[in-house]
Design an enzyme around this catalytic site. Structure first.
Site, mmCIF file in Angstrom:
data_model
loop_
_atom_site.group_PDB
_atom_site.id
_atom_site.type_symbol
_atom_site.label_atom_id
_atom_site.label_comp_id
_atom_site.label_asym_id
_atom_site.label_seq_id
_atom_site.Cartn_x
_atom_site.Cartn_y
_atom_site.Cartn_z
ATOM 1 N N SER A 84 0.752 -1.274 -0.030
ATOM 2 C CA SER A 84 -0.030 -0.024 0.022
ATOM 3 C C SER A 84 0.795 1.201 0.009
ATOM 4 O O SER A 84 1.587 1.399 1.070
ATOM 5 C CB SER A 84 -0.789 0.002 1.368
ATOM 6 O OG SER A 84 -1.460 1.081 1.199
ATOM 7 N N GLY A 87 -0.386 3.257 2.935
ATOM 8 C CA GLY A 87 -0.185 2.492 4.206
ATOM 9 C C GLY A 87 -1.454 2.592 4.923
ATOM 10 O O GLY A 87 -1.526 2.326 6.047
ATOM 11 N N GLU A 146 4.128 1.843 -7.382
ATOM 12 C CA GLU A 146 3.831 0.677 -7.972
ATOM 13 C C GLU A 146 4.973 -0.003 -8.883
ATOM 14 O O GLU A 146 5.304 -1.080 -9.167
ATOM 15 C CB GLU A 146 2.497 0.715 -8.965
ATOM 16 C CG GLU A 146 1.165 1.009 -7.935
ATOM 17 C CD GLU A 146 0.686 2.113 -8.516
ATOM 18 O OE1 GLU A 146 0.654 2.585 -9.368
ATOM 19 O OE2 GLU A 146 -0.460 2.452 -7.750
#
Length: 179
Positions: A84, A87, A146
């Site tokens: 994530s 987070g 990502e």
């Protein structure tokens, strides 16, 4: 196009290199020492997690992506890897909370070291991301995280291969083949 690619690669290289090497090494230890490996992320982070899950299967590990219908129940002998950027993705944080309650070892990849996810993890692999306007032009909506996570995992695959003495031929033999 060429200058944009260079800026994206520069951002990712800086981010991947910012990850604590001790945390990375501990993750490799846990991958080898765990009975099974579970991976989870939401959205594009989840897609990156799925890519890594495929590589781990090809490396010979017992791997499951959380949320699939055939995913077994996680136990304390297992490892969970969560992704994530912020987070604070609720489904990812809740997964970490459940895993910790069971006693599963939790490793998180995030860009926010003091996030809810990080606080619920045994090991946090933090990516230092540039968050200025210039960086956002080439990595909008979290794509720096990502892209960096994907490259980090690809580097990790090479280290796992070396440490485990796993050849590309062995991986190819575990590769999905359509006949």
């Amino acid at each position: 196009m060429h200058s944009t690619l260079g800026r994206i690669l520069e951002s990712c290289m800086s981010s991947v290199e910012s990850v604590d090497p001790k945390g990375k090494d501990k993750l490799i230890d846990l991958i080898f020492d765990s009975r099974r490996i579970f991976i989870y992320g939401s959205g594009r982070s989840g897609l990156v997690g799925q890519l890594f899950a495929v590589r781990l299967v090809q490396l010979g590990f017992d791997v499951h992506f959380i949320g699939e219908m055939t995913t077994p129940i996680i136990t304390k002998e297992d490892l969970i890897i969560l992704l994530s950027n912020t987070g604070k993705t609720s489904s990812v944080v809740q997964t970490a909370v459940i895993a910790r309650r069971i006693g599963t070892r939790v490793v998180s990849l995030t860009a926010v070291a003091d996030s809810k996810l990080a606080k619920t993890s045994d090991i946090v692999l933090k990516f230092d991301l540039k968050n200025d306007d210039e960086s956002k032009k080439v990595t909008p909506l979290g794509s720096a995280f990502e892209d960096s996570a994907h490259l980090f995992f690809e580097c990790l695959v090479c280290e796992i291969m070396e440490r485990g003495g796993i050849t590309e031929k062995e991986m190819r033999n575990r590769h999905a083949i359509w006949v």
